[in-house]
Design a protein around this motif. Structure first.
Motif, mmCIF file in Angstrom:
data_model
loop_
_atom_site.group_PDB
_atom_site.id
_atom_site.type_symbol
_atom_site.label_atom_id
_atom_site.label_comp_id
_atom_site.label_asym_id
_atom_site.label_seq_id
_atom_site.Cartn_x
_atom_site.Cartn_y
_atom_site.Cartn_z
ATOM 1 N N LEU A 1 0.828 -1.205 0.000
ATOM 2 C CA LEU A 1 0.000 0.000 0.000
ATOM 3 C C LEU A 1 0.861 1.253 0.000
ATOM 4 C CD1 LEU A 1 -2.753 1.407 0.254
ATOM 5 C CD2 LEU A 1 -2.600 1.095 2.738
ATOM 6 N N HIS B 1 2.485 1.841 -3.344
ATOM 7 C CA HIS B 1 1.501 2.315 -4.329
ATOM 8 C C HIS B 1 1.203 3.799 -4.108
ATOM 9 C CE1 HIS B 1 -1.717 1.446 -7.278
ATOM 10 N NE2 HIS B 1 -2.342 2.442 -6.672
ATOM 11 N N TRP C 1 -11.230 5.755 -3.418
ATOM 12 C CA TRP C 1 -10.008 5.362 -4.129
ATOM 13 C C TRP C 1 -9.082 4.587 -3.195
ATOM 14 C CZ3 TRP C 1 -4.793 6.282 -3.489
ATOM 15 C CH2 TRP C 1 -3.967 5.940 -4.574
ATOM 16 N N THR D 1 -7.722 0.725 -3.473
ATOM 17 C CA THR D 1 -6.286 0.471 -3.440
ATOM 18 C C THR D 1 -5.950 -0.576 -2.389
ATOM 19 O OG1 THR D 1 -5.842 2.737 -4.186
ATOM 20 C CG2 THR D 1 -4.029 1.546 -3.155
ATOM 21 N N ASP E 1 -6.785 -3.959 -3.786
ATOM 22 C CA ASP E 1 -5.763 -4.397 -4.740
ATOM 23 C C ASP E 1 -4.483 -4.844 -4.041
ATOM 24 O OD1 ASP E 1 -7.559 -3.715 -6.723
ATOM 25 O OD2 ASP E 1 -6.633 -1.763 -7.132
ATOM 26 N N CYS E 2 -4.111 -4.146 -2.982
ATOM 27 C CA CYS E 2 -2.856 -4.446 -2.282
ATOM 28 C C CYS E 2 -2.996 -5.629 -1.315
ATOM 29 C CB CYS E 2 -2.365 -3.212 -1.527
ATOM 30 S SG CYS E 2 -1.834 -1.856 -2.603
#
Length: 219
Positions: free
Chosen positions: A33, A36, A207, A211, A214-215
């Motif tokens: 995270l 990113h 958002w 994220t 996804d992480c």
């Protein structure tokens, strides 16, 4: 402009988010995270804390947290949750203390002292509840809140550690430990992120939530 609304650009936002998670989630999610964010949203700062499930829910309701990661089997109506991943459990023991093949029977497993990883030493976690259903109880010889150090307690002892499977992915350096399946039925659990519904339509928060999803996926 798109549909009369300004498109959200994470690279332009400057904001501090308050997150709560265990050191288990910290190990699995936080490194990816942070990397990113540094690449795509360098203006976002994170303040990470640790708390029990109940405390995290209270802090979300009070507005003291923006996002919390945990199991959250039950939540108040004002709290929204989203699954991140599901997984099961694995046991760890010193190789010298278990058979060369396989693991331990339930009786032998129960005769051994155990390590419990929980924020509260008297925590009635999923393993304790599964044992209670069959009228059994294990002896907790060491209870501690730190996932990261739990495996270090096992070598050269008779202790057994039963933890989430992904929690031991970093333990390849422990050549003297063996992993084996728990000798009782333990349902898979779903790790989730939770937030207060008042932040549902916050573009930056939305958002960040995506994220985190996804992480959180296995590499």
């Amino acid at each position: 402009m798109l549909g009369g609304k300004m498109q959200f650009d994470p690279n332009q936002i400057k904001r501090r988010f308050r997150l709560a998670m265990s050191d288990y989630a910290t190990r699995l999610v936080l490194p990816r995270l942070v990397k990113h964010l540094r690449e795509f949203a360098p203006g976002i700062d994170l303040a990470v804390s640790q708390a029990s499930r109940d405390a995290m829910l209270v802090q979300l309701i009070a507005g003291e947290l923006d996002l919390a990661l945990g199991l959250f089997p039950e939540v108040p109506e004002s709290i929204k949750v989203q699954p991140l991943f599901s997984e099961g459990y694995i046991c760890l023991a010193d190789k010298k203390t278990i058979p060369d093949e396989g693991g331990l029977s339930l009786d032998d497993w129960l005769k051994r002292p155990h390590v419990l990883v929980a924020l509260r030493p008297d925590s009635n976690d999923e393993i304790e509840r599964a044992l209670a259903l069959i009228g059994k109880q294990r002896r907790i010889a060491v209870a501690l809140p730190h996932w990261g150090v739990a495996a270090d307690l096992i070598p050269d002892t008779d202790l057994i550690l039963t933890v989430a499977t992904r929690g031991v992915e970093h333990l390849k350096q422990f050549y003297n430990l063996r992993q084996f399946s728990p000798p009782l039925e333990l349902a898979q659990f779903t790790y989730k992120q939770g937030w207060h519904s008042r932040q549902d339509n916050d573009p930056a928060h939305e958002w960040l939530r995506q994220t985190v999803v996804d992480c959180s996926q296995p590499m």
